[in-house]
Design an enzyme around this catalytic site. Structure first.
Site, mmCIF file in Angstrom:
data_model
loop_
_atom_site.group_PDB
_atom_site.id
_atom_site.type_symbol
_atom_site.label_atom_id
_atom_site.label_comp_id
_atom_site.label_asym_id
_atom_site.label_seq_id
_atom_site.Cartn_x
_atom_site.Cartn_y
_atom_site.Cartn_z
ATOM 1 N N ASN A 77 102.143 -7.663 -34.717
ATOM 2 C CA ASN A 77 102.079 -6.700 -33.611
ATOM 3 C C ASN A 77 101.340 -5.352 -33.822
ATOM 4 O O ASN A 77 100.822 -4.909 -33.101
ATOM 5 C CB ASN A 77 103.760 -6.335 -33.269
ATOM 6 C CG ASN A 77 104.589 -5.752 -34.530
ATOM 7 O OD1 ASN A 77 103.900 -6.261 -35.468
ATOM 8 N ND2 ASN A 77 105.499 -5.174 -34.023
ATOM 9 N N GLY A 132 113.680 -12.510 -43.294
ATOM 10 C CA GLY A 132 114.050 -11.280 -44.039
ATOM 11 C C GLY A 132 114.830 -11.609 -44.988
ATOM 12 O O GLY A 132 115.157 -11.249 -46.101
ATOM 13 N N GLU A 180 111.761 -4.676 -43.464
ATOM 14 C CA GLU A 180 111.472 -3.780 -42.135
ATOM 15 C C GLU A 180 111.772 -4.915 -41.026
ATOM 16 O O GLU A 180 110.687 -5.634 -40.975
ATOM 17 C CB GLU A 180 110.308 -3.169 -42.052
ATOM 18 C CG GLU A 180 110.073 -2.133 -43.061
ATOM 19 C CD GLU A 180 109.114 -1.095 -42.573
ATOM 20 O OE1 GLU A 180 108.303 -1.123 -41.845
ATOM 21 O OE2 GLU A 180 109.723 0.175 -43.315
ATOM 22 N N CYS A 182 108.941 -3.220 -33.011
ATOM 23 C CA CYS A 182 110.271 -3.438 -33.567
ATOM 24 C C CYS A 182 111.217 -2.104 -33.176
ATOM 25 O O CYS A 182 112.351 -2.114 -32.982
ATOM 26 C CB CYS A 182 110.309 -3.280 -35.071
ATOM 27 S SG CYS A 182 109.442 -2.081 -35.879
ATOM 28 N N GLU A 224 117.326 -9.785 -29.834
ATOM 29 C CA GLU A 224 115.947 -8.934 -29.727
ATOM 30 C C GLU A 224 114.893 -9.773 -28.849
ATOM 31 O O GLU A 224 114.505 -10.975 -29.033
ATOM 32 C CB GLU A 224 115.143 -8.732 -31.168
ATOM 33 C CG GLU A 224 113.884 -8.090 -30.872
ATOM 34 C CD GLU A 224 113.281 -7.947 -32.400
ATOM 35 O OE1 GLU A 224 113.302 -8.966 -33.183
ATOM 36 O OE2 GLU A 224 112.784 -7.115 -32.755
HETATM 37 P P1 NDP Z 1 107.901 -13.464 -38.552
HETATM 38 O O1 NDP Z 1 109.139 -13.115 -39.271
HETATM 39 O O2 NDP Z 1 107.755 -14.956 -37.933
HETATM 40 O O3 NDP Z 1 106.740 -13.323 -39.725
HETATM 41 C C1 NDP Z 1 106.420 -12.243 -40.374
HETATM 42 C C2 NDP Z 1 105.250 -12.621 -41.278
HETATM 43 O O4 NDP Z 1 106.266 -13.665 -42.296
HETATM 44 C C3 NDP Z 1 104.060 -13.553 -40.873
HETATM 45 O O5 NDP Z 1 102.912 -13.151 -41.704
HETATM 46 C C4 NDP Z 1 104.540 -14.947 -41.237
HETATM 47 O O6 NDP Z 1 103.521 -15.843 -41.316
HETATM 48 C C5 NDP Z 1 105.321 -14.692 -42.506
HETATM 49 N N1 NDP Z 1 106.201 -15.847 -42.816
HETATM 50 C C6 NDP Z 1 106.672 -16.919 -42.357
HETATM 51 N N2 NDP Z 1 107.341 -17.829 -42.873
HETATM 52 C C7 NDP Z 1 107.294 -17.316 -44.288
HETATM 53 C C8 NDP Z 1 108.025 -17.661 -45.296
HETATM 54 N N3 NDP Z 1 108.710 -18.817 -45.368
HETATM 55 N N4 NDP Z 1 107.874 -16.827 -46.472
HETATM 56 C C9 NDP Z 1 107.068 -15.766 -46.449
HETATM 57 N N5 NDP Z 1 106.563 -15.316 -45.243
HETATM 58 C C10 NDP Z 1 106.717 -15.929 -44.241
HETATM 59 O O7 NDP Z 1 107.684 -12.395 -37.470
HETATM 60 P P2 NDP Z 1 106.708 -12.122 -36.212
HETATM 61 O O8 NDP Z 1 105.331 -12.429 -36.900
HETATM 62 O O9 NDP Z 1 107.072 -13.103 -35.161
HETATM 63 O O10 NDP Z 1 107.051 -10.591 -35.963
HETATM 64 C C11 NDP Z 1 108.036 -10.301 -35.169
HETATM 65 C C12 NDP Z 1 109.152 -9.652 -35.637
HETATM 66 O O11 NDP Z 1 108.949 -8.733 -36.798
HETATM 67 C C13 NDP Z 1 110.032 -9.166 -34.992
HETATM 68 O O12 NDP Z 1 111.593 -9.504 -35.200
HETATM 69 C C14 NDP Z 1 110.092 -7.553 -35.100
HETATM 70 O O13 NDP Z 1 111.164 -6.904 -34.795
HETATM 71 C C15 NDP Z 1 109.669 -7.545 -36.660
HETATM 72 N N6 NDP Z 1 109.098 -6.323 -36.832
HETATM 73 C C16 NDP Z 1 109.679 -5.458 -37.746
HETATM 74 C C17 NDP Z 1 109.129 -4.042 -37.805
HETATM 75 C C18 NDP Z 1 109.930 -3.027 -38.481
HETATM 76 O O14 NDP Z 1 109.233 -2.140 -39.082
HETATM 77 N N7 NDP Z 1 111.207 -3.032 -38.614
HETATM 78 C C19 NDP Z 1 107.983 -3.726 -37.222
HETATM 79 C C20 NDP Z 1 107.099 -4.882 -36.810
HETATM 80 C C21 NDP Z 1 107.785 -6.104 -36.284
HETATM 81 P P3 NDP Z 1 102.937 -16.602 -40.156
HETATM 82 O O15 NDP Z 1 102.420 -15.579 -39.214
HETATM 83 O O16 NDP Z 1 101.746 -17.636 -40.736
HETATM 84 O O17 NDP Z 1 103.910 -17.083 -39.607
#
Ligand code: NDP
Length: 498
Positions: free
Chosen positions: A168, A249, A266, A300, A401
């Site tokens: 995002n 997470g 986060e 988020c 969410e």
């Molecule tokens: P995801 O949790 O699906 O993915 C986040 C990252 O983790 C991506 O780079 C993803 O890779 C990677 N990932 C996926 N599987 C693994 C694994 N097994 N081990 C390590 N890394 C992995 O989130 P989204 O990209 O869908 O983003 C949306 C989410 O992020 C929402 O829940 C939002 O609230 C949260 N968010 C929180 C923020 C905060 O500051 N609190 C700010 C912004 C977003 P890939 O893309 O290849 O799947």
């Protein structure tokens, strides 16, 4: 790669179509050992290719971590002010390249150009703040227990950081992780979200131009399972700064705990705006709508629940409708567009499913929500912003969410119930309250379960204040502000007898 002043945006994007972008390891652009690549398309024009990227695997992760571990030996010894100077240059370069970065960001992510520029400027501010922090890595001095002895504490960088980001905010999120890591003397392997790797390429170029030595920051593009997982599990990775969904997470936290690696998490949010006795509904609506629908609600910290006392509900709902109707949905390139598409069709389907679930549970759709498919909208994941009312606290749309442009209005009897409802979710990221009473504001700020509280203010954060959440919204040191020192450094105590 530059945007020539004379070339049109379309020509520039076309130029990129044929390009294959590498991983950035030890200062070199390299192909993945998998021999495979994958394509990325324009978020608002799904048939327009933006380039192909490395479909990396564990071997690439290992090379990047080893390079970062080697680079740590010299980078961690460089005086803080010298590291800070590089970050100041990075901030300047981000600003100088704002147009190009914003075009790339809008193309891969979909947000409007104004939002993209705002994100790049914000990244520059955060980098500059971190540059200053590199001058202020403080310890303390303590009196000894015996004569002629004193002791002191110092901060030491922890080592290689795995930085993992969602789709995002593909410019500010990596900067938010990389800049403090560099300030405190750590080195980094960065994995962007698979759907938004393009701006990361430019970011690596700017880091190198700013003077970051080879191996200090490395980029490995690829999937969560093939890149993210081995990165999290690599024994030389000492800290994982992860932004993403709460479930992931939790999983990462467990893996890191198994070998005592540090985490900075986060995660998701279900952020409330409580509205009590505020006298200007139009002003409240302006703040709430801006915080709910910026970046198409894919933040988020988006406000997703308006919790309003009964006597104010209809008046506020009307004001919210007036404000939502001003939103102009369109692609980033339309100068009057204020809300772009969602990241992709799959995510659009998930947001649509939530609206359907809400209606089945008894909520009422007061505005919008429909998918836009005519003309230019047919090529992206566009929908109208949605306002649901008659939402009750136990509905799924009130608790889960959605991460899209859907705002729910929940009516309550009084401020006590408002607080209960605000806290009645598993998340605890940001919360707003709108009230004319100082005592209500303070009571809410004390009692709401959230990492960040905004009084008569939408859920927008500052570039130098700690940022983070409680409950399922985060764990570990807050990022952005000076709280980062807790994550990126270890404490060391020194005893000295003279
Ligand atoms: P995801 O949790 O699906 O993915 C986040 C990252 O983790 C991506 O780079 C993803 O890779 C990677 N990932 C996926 N599987 C693994 C694994 N097994 N081990 C390590 N890394 C992995 O989130 P989204 O990209 O869908 O983003 C949306 C989410 O992020 C929402 O829940 C939002 O609230 C949260 N968010 C929180 C923020 C905060 O500051 N609190 C700010 C912004 C977003 P890939 O893309 O290849 O799947």
């Amino acid at each position: 790669m530059t945007v020539a002043a004379t070339s049109s945006m379309v020509d520039w994007l076309r130029e990129s179509e044929t390009k294959e972008y590498g991983n950035f390891i030890n200062g070199e652009w390299v192909k993945s050992s998998s021999g495979k690549t994958f394509p990325i398309y324009n978020s608002a024009k799904n048939n327009q290719l933006l380039g192909t990227f490395q479909d990396s695997v564990e071997n690439d992760v290992n090379q990047a971590v080893e390079a970062a571990n080697e680079a740590f030996k010299s980078w961690s010894k460089l005086p803080g002010p010298d590291r800070g100077a590089i970050l100041f240059r990075l901030a300047d370069l981000l600003e100088k390249n704002v147009e190009e970065l914003a075009y790339m960001l809008s193309a891969e992510q979909g947000k409007t150009l104004a939002e993209s520029k705002g994100e790049v400027y914000r990244a520059a501010k955060e980098a500059r703040f971190c540059g200053g922090e590199a001058f202020r890595i403080e310890g303390s001095t303590l009196p000894g227990e015996r004569s002629n002895v004193w002791s002191s504490t110092i901060r030491k960088p922890i080592g290689v950081i795995a930085a993992i980001a969602p789709w995002n905010f593909p410019v500010v999120t990596p900067v938010r992780k990389i800049a403090p890591a560099l300030a405190y003397g750590c080195t980094v392997v960065y994995k962007p979200a698979s759907v938004t790797p393009w701006t990361s390429v430019k970011l690596m170029e700017l880091l190198a131009e700013a003077g970051v030595p080879n191996g200090v920051v490395n980029l490995v593009v690829g999937s969560g399972s093939k890149v993210g997982d081995p990165l999290v599990n690599h024994p030389l990775v000492k800290g994982i700064s992860f932004t993403g969904s709460s479930n992931l997470g939790l999983e990462i936290n467990q893996k890191a705990a198994g070998r005592l690696a540090k985490t900075q998490l986060e995660l998701g949010g279900k952020n409330p705006a409580v509205v009590l006795d505020y006298t200007d509904p139009a002003a409240v609506a302006k703040q709430i709508v801006s915080a709910a629908f910026a970046a198409s609600g894919q933040r988020c910290t988006s406000i997703s629940r308006v919790i309003v006392v009964k006597e104010k509900r209809e008046e506020l709902t009307e004001a919210l409708l007036q404000e939502i109707m001003k939103i102009k949905v369109g692609s980033a390139w339309e100068s009057d567009a204020t809300m772009g598409p969602l990241i992709n069709k799959r995510h659009l389907d998930s947001v649509q499913e939530y609206i359907k679930v809400g209606l089945e549970e008894g909520a009422r759709l007061r505005f919008g929500g429909e998918v836009l498919t005519e003309g230019e909208f047919s090529e992206g994941a566009f929908m109208k912003p949605a306002l649901l009312d008659l939402v009750t606290p136990e509905m799924r749309v009130a608790k889960e969410e959605i991460f899209g442009p859907v705002l729910c209005v929940i009516e309550v009897e009084n401020k006590t119930e408002a607080l209960e409802v605000a806290n009645n979710v598993e998340y605890g990221l940001a919360a707003s309250i709108f009230t004319d009473k100082v005592s209500s504001a303070y009571q809410f700020a004390e009692d709401v379960e959230a990492g960040m509280v905004h009084i008569n203010h939408g859920t927008a954060s500052a570039a130098h204040a700690p940022f983070g959440g409680v409950k399922q919204s985060g764990a570990g040191a807050f990022s952005i502000g000076n709280s980062n020192v807790e994550f990126f450094t270890d404490l060391k105590v020194i005893y000295f007898e003279y």
